[in-house]
Scaffold this motif. Structure first.
Motif, PDB file in Angstrom:
ATOM      1  N   TYR A  85       0.795  -1.101   0.131  1.00  0.00           N
ATOM      2  CA  TYR A  85      -0.165   0.018  -0.033  1.00  0.00           C
ATOM      3  C   TYR A  85       0.688   1.205   0.100  1.00  0.00           C
ATOM      4  CZ  TYR A  85      -3.351   3.411   1.692  1.00  0.00           C
ATOM      5  OH  TYR A  85      -4.091   4.817   1.626  1.00  0.00           O
ATOM      6  N   ARG A  88       2.259   1.964  -3.381  1.00  0.00           N
ATOM      7  CA  ARG A  88       1.131   1.954  -4.280  1.00  0.00           C
ATOM      8  C   ARG A  88       1.068   0.802  -5.363  1.00  0.00           C
ATOM      9  NH1 ARG A  88      -1.628   6.693  -4.227  1.00  0.00           N
ATOM     10  NH2 ARG A  88      -2.227   6.624  -6.294  1.00  0.00           N
ATOM     11  N   SER A  90      -0.055  -2.987  -6.890  1.00  0.00           N
ATOM     12  CA  SER A  90      -1.323  -3.473  -7.160  1.00  0.00           C
ATOM     13  C   SER A  90      -1.543  -4.947  -6.488  1.00  0.00           C
ATOM     14  CB  SER A  90      -1.638  -3.856  -8.622  1.00  0.00           C
ATOM     15  OG  SER A  90      -1.800  -2.596  -9.180  1.00  0.00           O
ATOM     16  N   HIS A 122      -8.921   2.985  -2.677  1.00  0.00           N
ATOM     17  CA  HIS A 122      -8.792   2.986  -4.030  1.00  0.00           C
ATOM     18  C   HIS A 122      -8.976   1.796  -4.727  1.00  0.00           C
ATOM     19  CE1 HIS A 122      -7.082   6.921  -3.454  1.00  0.00           C
ATOM     20  NE2 HIS A 122      -6.156   6.513  -2.759  1.00  0.00           N
TER      21      HIS A 122
END
Length: 149
Positions: A85, A88, A90, A122
């Motif tokens: 996280y 960032r 996936s 997100h």
């Protein structure tokens, strides 16, 4: 499906397409991964953890399939999700368990909330309701076999 054809579904198809586009992918069957990881030496664990954190796409397939996970697996899962996280990166998680029950499977509601908070920020949440494709294929094969006799 033709004999010899490879069938992929869902997360594995996405992982395959990512690999074709030169992305680094780690695909983990989570129950097996948690048990094998626990058997590694600390040095092996660090190398494995770094590989998983640094890849472009991480797929955690069938999370909580066995319901109970090893004692340290919850902390490992939290570490993986938190680190990815922050970077960032996936993550795809597949599970047939509802997220409201994750605290029970982890044995820690706070840890569950922390993991879900990072996963769902997100995210694109896809929820499926229906028959298993495996059961459908087995029923179709049985019907074909019965009709050919």
């Amino acid at each position: 499906m033709q004999r010899g054809a490879v069938q992929t579904t869902g997360a594995s198809s996405i992982a395959y397409q990512a690999i074709l586009q030169s992305h680094k992918v780690q695909y983990l069957e989570t129950d097996d991964f948690f048990h094998r990881y626990a058997l590694n030496s600390p040095a092996q664990r660090e190398v494995r953890l770094r590989t998983i954190i640094d890849c472009d796409l991480l797929v955690l397939d069938d999370l909580f399939l066995a319901r109970a996970i090893p004692d340290d697996a919850g902390t490992l899962l939290q570490t993986l999700i938190h680190q990815r996280y922050k970077l960032r990166r996936s993550v795809i998680v597949t599970s047939n368990r509802v997220v409201q029950d994750w605290g029970a499977y982890l044995g820690d509601n706070t840890m569950s909330t922390t993991i879900l908070d990072r996963l769902m920020h997100h995210c694109h949440l896809l929820e499926f309701d229906g028959r298993s494709y495996r059961l459908k294929e087995a029923a179709e094969a049985l019907a074909r076999e019965t009709n050919s006799n």
